[in-house]
Design a protein around this motif. Structure first.
Motif, PDB file in Angstrom:
ATOM      1  N   ASN A 158       4.152 -16.681  36.647  1.00 36.40           N
ATOM      2  CA  ASN A 158       3.403 -15.425  36.636  1.00 36.40           C
ATOM      3  C   ASN A 158       3.671 -14.585  35.377  1.00 36.40           C
ATOM      4  OD1 ASN A 158       2.345 -15.946  39.257  1.00 36.40           O
ATOM      5  ND2 ASN A 158       4.292 -15.236  40.151  1.00 36.40           N
ATOM      6  N   TYR A 159       4.317 -15.225  34.378  1.00 39.75           N
ATOM      7  CA  TYR A 159       4.660 -14.495  33.149  1.00 39.75           C
ATOM      8  C   TYR A 159       3.401 -14.004  32.447  1.00 39.75           C
ATOM      9  CZ  TYR A 159       6.360 -13.696  28.393  1.00 39.75           C
ATOM     10  OH  TYR A 159       6.650 -13.157  27.164  1.00 39.75           O
ATOM     11  N   GLN A 160       3.384 -12.699  32.113  1.00 36.50           N
ATOM     12  CA  GLN A 160       2.228 -12.088  31.474  1.00 36.50           C
ATOM     13  C   GLN A 160       2.500 -11.683  30.019  1.00 36.50           C
ATOM     14  OE1 GLN A 160       1.894  -9.347  35.120  1.00 36.50           O
ATOM     15  NE2 GLN A 160      -0.243  -9.453  34.420  1.00 36.50           N
ATOM     16  N   GLY A 161       3.684 -11.971  29.550  1.00 33.78           N
ATOM     17  CA  GLY A 161       4.039 -11.578  28.191  1.00 33.78           C
ATOM     18  C   GLY A 161       4.561 -10.150  28.135  1.00 33.78           C
ATOM     19  N   GLU A 162       5.121  -9.795  26.963  1.00 34.07           N
ATOM     20  CA  GLU A 162       5.631  -8.432  26.799  1.00 34.07           C
ATOM     21  C   GLU A 162       4.464  -7.449  26.769  1.00 34.07           C
ATOM     22  OE1 GLU A 162       8.353  -5.810  23.660  1.00 34.07           O
ATOM     23  OE2 GLU A 162       7.947  -7.952  23.317  1.00 34.07           O
ATOM     24  N   TRP A 163       4.593  -6.406  27.545  1.00 34.40           N
ATOM     25  CA  TRP A 163       3.530  -5.419  27.604  1.00 34.40           C
ATOM     26  C   TRP A 163       3.516  -4.605  26.316  1.00 34.40           C
ATOM     27  CZ3 TRP A 163       3.240   0.062  27.900  1.00 34.40           C
ATOM     28  CH2 TRP A 163       1.975   0.561  28.256  1.00 34.40           C
ATOM     29  N   ILE A 164       2.388  -4.538  25.690  1.00 32.06           N
ATOM     30  CA  ILE A 164       2.238  -3.788  24.435  1.00 32.06           C
ATOM     31  C   ILE A 164       1.500  -2.491  24.718  1.00 32.06           C
ATOM     32  CG2 ILE A 164       1.267  -3.816  22.105  1.00 32.06           C
ATOM     33  CD1 ILE A 164       1.490  -6.850  22.160  1.00 32.06           C
ATOM     34  N   HIS A 165       2.131  -1.420  24.286  1.00 35.83           N
ATOM     35  CA  HIS A 165       1.542  -0.109  24.519  1.00 35.83           C
ATOM     36  C   HIS A 165       0.252   0.006  23.702  1.00 35.83           C
ATOM     37  CE1 HIS A 165       2.624   4.140  25.894  1.00 35.83           C
ATOM     38  NE2 HIS A 165       1.374   4.204  25.468  1.00 35.83           N
ATOM     39  N   PRO A 166      -0.844   0.269  24.319  1.00 34.22           N
ATOM     40  CA  PRO A 166      -2.120   0.407  23.580  1.00 34.22           C
ATOM     41  C   PRO A 166      -2.060   1.565  22.592  1.00 34.22           C
ATOM     42  CG  PRO A 166      -2.510   0.199  25.937  1.00 34.22           C
ATOM     43  CD  PRO A 166      -1.055   0.409  25.773  1.00 34.22           C
ATOM     44  N   GLU A 167      -2.733   1.386  21.470  1.00 32.76           N
ATOM     45  CA  GLU A 167      -2.784   2.420  20.444  1.00 32.76           C
ATOM     46  C   GLU A 167      -4.193   2.983  20.320  1.00 32.76           C
ATOM     47  OE1 GLU A 167      -1.272   0.633  16.885  1.00 32.76           O
ATOM     48  OE2 GLU A 167       0.790   1.202  17.351  1.00 32.76           O
ATOM     49  N   ILE A 168      -4.225   4.209  19.857  1.00 31.65           N
ATOM     50  CA  ILE A 168      -5.505   4.869  19.622  1.00 31.65           C
ATOM     51  C   ILE A 168      -5.477   5.490  18.235  1.00 31.65           C
ATOM     52  CG2 ILE A 168      -5.877   5.354  22.077  1.00 31.65           C
ATOM     53  CD1 ILE A 168      -4.957   8.235  21.503  1.00 31.65           C
TER      54      ILE A 168
ATOM     55  N   GLY B  63       0.818  -1.198   0.000  1.00 26.65           N
ATOM     56  CA  GLY B  63       0.000   0.000   0.000  1.00 26.65           C
ATOM     57  C   GLY B  63       0.855   1.252   0.000  1.00 26.65           C
ATOM     58  N   LEU B  64       0.400   2.270  -0.689  1.00 27.48           N
ATOM     59  CA  LEU B  64       1.149   3.518  -0.750  1.00 27.48           C
ATOM     60  C   LEU B  64       1.286   4.151   0.627  1.00 27.48           C
ATOM     61  CD1 LEU B  64      -0.380   5.060  -4.005  1.00 27.48           C
ATOM     62  CD2 LEU B  64       1.876   4.023  -3.745  1.00 27.48           C
ATOM     63  N   GLU B  65       0.226   4.130   1.401  1.00 28.98           N
ATOM     64  CA  GLU B  65       0.279   4.727   2.732  1.00 28.98           C
ATOM     65  C   GLU B  65       1.172   3.920   3.669  1.00 28.98           C
ATOM     66  OE1 GLU B  65      -3.231   5.949   4.732  1.00 28.98           O
ATOM     67  OE2 GLU B  65      -4.282   6.538   2.908  1.00 28.98           O
ATOM     68  N   ASP B  66       1.260   2.612   3.447  1.00 25.78           N
ATOM     69  CA  ASP B  66       2.051   1.759   4.331  1.00 25.78           C
ATOM     70  C   ASP B  66       3.549   1.891   4.077  1.00 25.78           C
ATOM     71  OD1 ASP B  66      -0.317   0.778   5.438  1.00 25.78           O
ATOM     72  OD2 ASP B  66      -0.455  -0.829   3.940  1.00 25.78           O
ATOM     73  N   ASP B  67       3.941   2.055   2.822  1.00 30.99           N
ATOM     74  CA  ASP B  67       5.362   2.014   2.468  1.00 30.99           C
ATOM     75  C   ASP B  67       5.961   3.375   2.161  1.00 30.99           C
ATOM     76  OD1 ASP B  67       5.193  -0.679   2.835  1.00 30.99           O
ATOM     77  OD2 ASP B  67       5.006  -1.185   0.707  1.00 30.99           O
ATOM     78  N   TRP B  68       5.165   4.429   2.258  1.00 37.20           N
ATOM     79  CA  TRP B  68       5.664   5.800   2.152  1.00 37.20           C
ATOM     80  C   TRP B  68       5.068   6.617   3.296  1.00 37.20           C
ATOM     81  CZ3 TRP B  68       5.088   2.896  -2.180  1.00 37.20           C
ATOM     82  CH2 TRP B  68       6.096   2.959  -3.151  1.00 37.20           C
ATOM     83  N   ASP B  69       5.802   7.602   3.742  1.00 34.92           N
ATOM     84  CA  ASP B  69       5.320   8.456   4.829  1.00 34.92           C
ATOM     85  C   ASP B  69       4.602   9.685   4.265  1.00 34.92           C
ATOM     86  OD1 ASP B  69       6.421   6.707   6.704  1.00 34.92           O
ATOM     87  OD2 ASP B  69       8.363   7.725   6.629  1.00 34.92           O
ATOM     88  N   PHE B  70       3.585   9.435   3.451  1.00 36.31           N
ATOM     89  CA  PHE B  70       2.815  10.542   2.896  1.00 36.31           C
ATOM     90  C   PHE B  70       1.996  11.247   3.971  1.00 36.31           C
ATOM     91  CE2 PHE B  70       2.885   7.664  -0.934  1.00 36.31           C
ATOM     92  CZ  PHE B  70       3.757   8.446  -1.667  1.00 36.31           C
ATOM     93  N   LEU B  71       1.402  10.462   4.864  1.00 33.30           N
ATOM     94  CA  LEU B  71       0.464  10.969   5.861  1.00 33.30           C
ATOM     95  C   LEU B  71       0.914  10.580   7.256  1.00 33.30           C
ATOM     96  CD1 LEU B  71      -2.830   9.823   4.060  1.00 33.30           C
ATOM     97  CD2 LEU B  71      -1.711  12.053   3.897  1.00 33.30           C
ATOM     98  N   PRO B  72       0.392  11.252   8.277  1.00 36.50           N
ATOM     99  CA  PRO B  72       0.652  10.805   9.646  1.00 36.50           C
ATOM    100  C   PRO B  72       0.118   9.379   9.821  1.00 36.50           C
ATOM    101  CG  PRO B  72      -0.307  13.003   9.631  1.00 36.50           C
ATOM    102  CD  PRO B  72      -0.427  12.480   8.229  1.00 36.50           C
TER     103      PRO B  72
ATOM    104  N   TYR C 195      -4.507  12.158  11.722  1.00 38.30           N
ATOM    105  CA  TYR C 195      -4.591  11.421  10.451  1.00 38.30           C
ATOM    106  C   TYR C 195      -5.895  11.719   9.731  1.00 38.30           C
ATOM    107  CZ  TYR C 195      -5.370   7.627   7.165  1.00 38.30           C
ATOM    108  OH  TYR C 195      -5.653   6.904   6.040  1.00 38.30           O
ATOM    109  N   LYS C 196      -5.764  12.022   8.472  1.00 41.23           N
ATOM    110  CA  LYS C 196      -6.934  12.210   7.612  1.00 41.23           C
ATOM    111  C   LYS C 196      -6.639  11.551   6.276  1.00 41.23           C
ATOM    112  CE  LYS C 196      -8.436  16.616   9.625  1.00 41.23           C
ATOM    113  NZ  LYS C 196      -8.732  18.047   9.352  1.00 41.23           N
ATOM    114  N   PRO C 197      -7.454  10.636   5.844  1.00 38.95           N
ATOM    115  CA  PRO C 197      -7.206   9.964   4.561  1.00 38.95           C
ATOM    116  C   PRO C 197      -7.170  10.964   3.416  1.00 38.95           C
ATOM    117  CG  PRO C 197      -9.427   9.508   5.363  1.00 38.95           C
ATOM    118  CD  PRO C 197      -8.709  10.199   6.473  1.00 38.95           C
ATOM    119  N   ASP C 198      -6.303  10.700   2.471  1.00 37.68           N
ATOM    120  CA  ASP C 198      -6.150  11.595   1.326  1.00 37.68           C
ATOM    121  C   ASP C 198      -6.322  10.776   0.049  1.00 37.68           C
ATOM    122  OD1 ASP C 198      -5.498  13.400  -0.593  1.00 37.68           O
ATOM    123  OD2 ASP C 198      -3.601  14.027   0.304  1.00 37.68           O
ATOM    124  N   PRO C 199      -7.441  10.899  -0.611  1.00 37.34           N
ATOM    125  CA  PRO C 199      -7.683  10.116  -1.827  1.00 37.34           C
ATOM    126  C   PRO C 199      -6.875  10.597  -3.033  1.00 37.34           C
ATOM    127  CG  PRO C 199      -9.505  11.622  -1.443  1.00 37.34           C
ATOM    128  CD  PRO C 199      -8.599  11.749  -0.251  1.00 37.34           C
TER     129      PRO C 199
END
Length: 466
Positions: free
Chosen positions: A317-327, A228-237, A332-336
């Motif tokens: 008691n291993y809980q796995g690597e803690w993953i920072h939650p994302e929002i 994808g263009l958005e995935d492999d280039w930093d066009f957008l935030p 970000y605004k899609p750009d057609p």
């Protein structure tokens, strides 16, 4: 795909364009061999039931006719010159002619113009072939697409462009396919590293940009990158960001393994590497007031087992690597309109090469992927095997030639050395003869002196008599 007759191809050609070589690519022999095609035509695809754009440049023009359609930049006076040639090895001497860089350590700036078009809501395919027969060490082999507003005679490295695509090589290991796209006034380089081909054979490079914001890169009609263009280039935030308010819980256990709390060190475990010598005795004259506290010498501990460590077990008691939650990223605004270019009108070669000799050919811009693949197979695909065989023969001939030259050079050096030694020997003989003659002369002079000395009185008497 519908096969056009030569007449139909002519009827669809842009006014002023010549299309015989396009007809030839479809299996027709042109009326005039060697025509530079600058074709902006609409071809009917019966398979897809839609029209597609085709802008093609097949460099089959003899002598200097190509210069009528390609413009050399005058931005700087020392740009390198292009020449039309098939190179040192090829499949067909006439059909495989292309634009070759001809001067080492030079910038190049050459471009050709065509009827402007837009790829809005259309697939855009950029395709060309390049042969680095010189064994390029550092230089570009890419093309650029410019807006129609470009002043071709003033084209230079800072001229605004839409797309830069093709191989870029500089040093061993630093070889990649550049895919630089312009968006909102900025140039964005592909985040993926796409390796290019570094052999001396001709290779076909294809870039496909689709209206659904995906892309594909092919080398020799084989996919080497896609996404994808958005995935492999930093066009957008980015679409997602880490939640700035999220924190890892203090009791979160990320340890995969731990020391066994039930494991105890054995009582007889010897973990001292050295121990006091039990046979050592304090000297009778040892004075602690003067000499300090006496300590016996140390000796290696024969029962030493190393430092004791408890065994390792899996952490219950291993809980796995803690993953920072994302929002969702509020910025970000899609750009057609990503990679929508509205007035593509110039294709150019804006390059720097240390070692010249690259040959560019078979430039193609189209909206039909299958058509581009077919053109590639009927140009690069036909020549590649014959060209490779010719290259191998050429390299073998060059190798033998170099070996012969090396032998001749070595023979001349040996002959020169023999001549030098011969001169020295002659000189030595001459010197010896001269030395012998000098010795003989010295003896004669000595004898003469002796004779004169013995007859000195007589000489005086005779003089007195006179």
């Amino acid at each position: 795909m519908k096969k056009l007759s030569l007449r139909e191809a002519k009827d669809t050609a842009e006014a002023g364009g010549r299309d015989e070589s396009l007809a030839q690519s479809f299996g027709y022999k042109p009326d005039i061999l060697g025509v530079l095609v600058s074709l902006s035509c609409i071809l009917l695809s019966l398979r897809k039931q839609k029209l597609f754009l085709c802008v093609a440049f097949f460099l089959l023009y003899p002598v200097d006719g190509w210069k009528k359609r390609w413009v050399e930049s005058k931005h700087r006076p020392d740009y390198g010159k292009f020449q039309l040639t098939a190179g040192k090895f090829y499949g067909d001497k006439e059909k495989d002619k292309g634009l070759q860089t001809s001067e080492d350590a030079k910038f190049y700036a050459l471009s050709t113009r065509f009827k402007p078009f837009s790829n809005e809501n259309e697939t855009l395919v950029v395709q060309f072939s390049v042969k680095h027969e010189q064994g390029i060490d550092c230089g570009g082999g890419y093309v650029k697409l410019f807006p129609d507003t470009l002043n071709q005679e003033d084209m230079h490295s800072e001229s605004e462009y839409y797309i830069m695509f093709g191989p870029d090589i500089c040093g061993f290991g630093n070889n990649k396919v550049q895919v630089i796209l312009r968006h909102q006034g900025k140039y964005h380089e592909n985040n993926k590293t796409i390796k290019c081909r570094i052999s001396k054979d001709t290779h076909l490079y294809t870039l496909i940009i689709r209206p659904n914001a995906t892309y594909e890169v092919k080398i020799d009609n084989q996919q080497v990158a896609a996404g994808g263009l958005e995935d492999d280039w930093d066009f957008l935030p980015p679409r997602k960001i880490k939640d700035p308010y999220a924190r890892k819980p203090r009791k979160w256990d990320e340890r995969l393994q731990i020391e066994d709390p039930e494991d105890k060190k054995p009582e007889d475990w010897e973990d001292f590497e050295y121990i006091p010598d039990p046979d050592a005795e304090k000297p009778d004259d040892w004075n602690e007031a003067m000499d300090g506290e006496w300590e016996g010498r140390l000796i290696p501990n024969l029962n030493y087992k190393g430092q004791w460590k408890p065994r390792i077990i899996d952490n219950p008691n291993y809980q796995g690597e803690w993953i920072h939650p994302e929002i969702d990223n509020p910025k970000y605004k899609p750009d057609p309109t990503i990679c929508h270019y509205y007035n593509i009108g110039v294709l150019g070669l804006d390059l720097w090469q240390v070692k010249s000799g690259s040959i560019f050919d078979n430039f193609l811009l189209t909206t039909d992927e299958e058509f581009a693949e077919e053109v590639g197979n009927k140009t690069w695909g036909i020549r590649k095997d014959v060209e490779k065989q010719w290259r191998e023969v050429y390299e073998e001939m060059e190798k033998r030639k170099q070996e012969e030259e090396a032998k001749k050079k070595k023979a001349k050096e040996e002959e020169r050395e023999d001549d030098i030694w011969g001169i020295e020997e002659e000189g030595s003989e001459k010197d010896s003869a001269e030395e012998a003659g000098t010795d003989r002369q010295m003896k004669e002079d000595d004898a003469a002196r002796a004779f004169l000395g013995g007859n000195e009185e007589v000489g005086v008497d005779q003089k007195d008599e006179l």
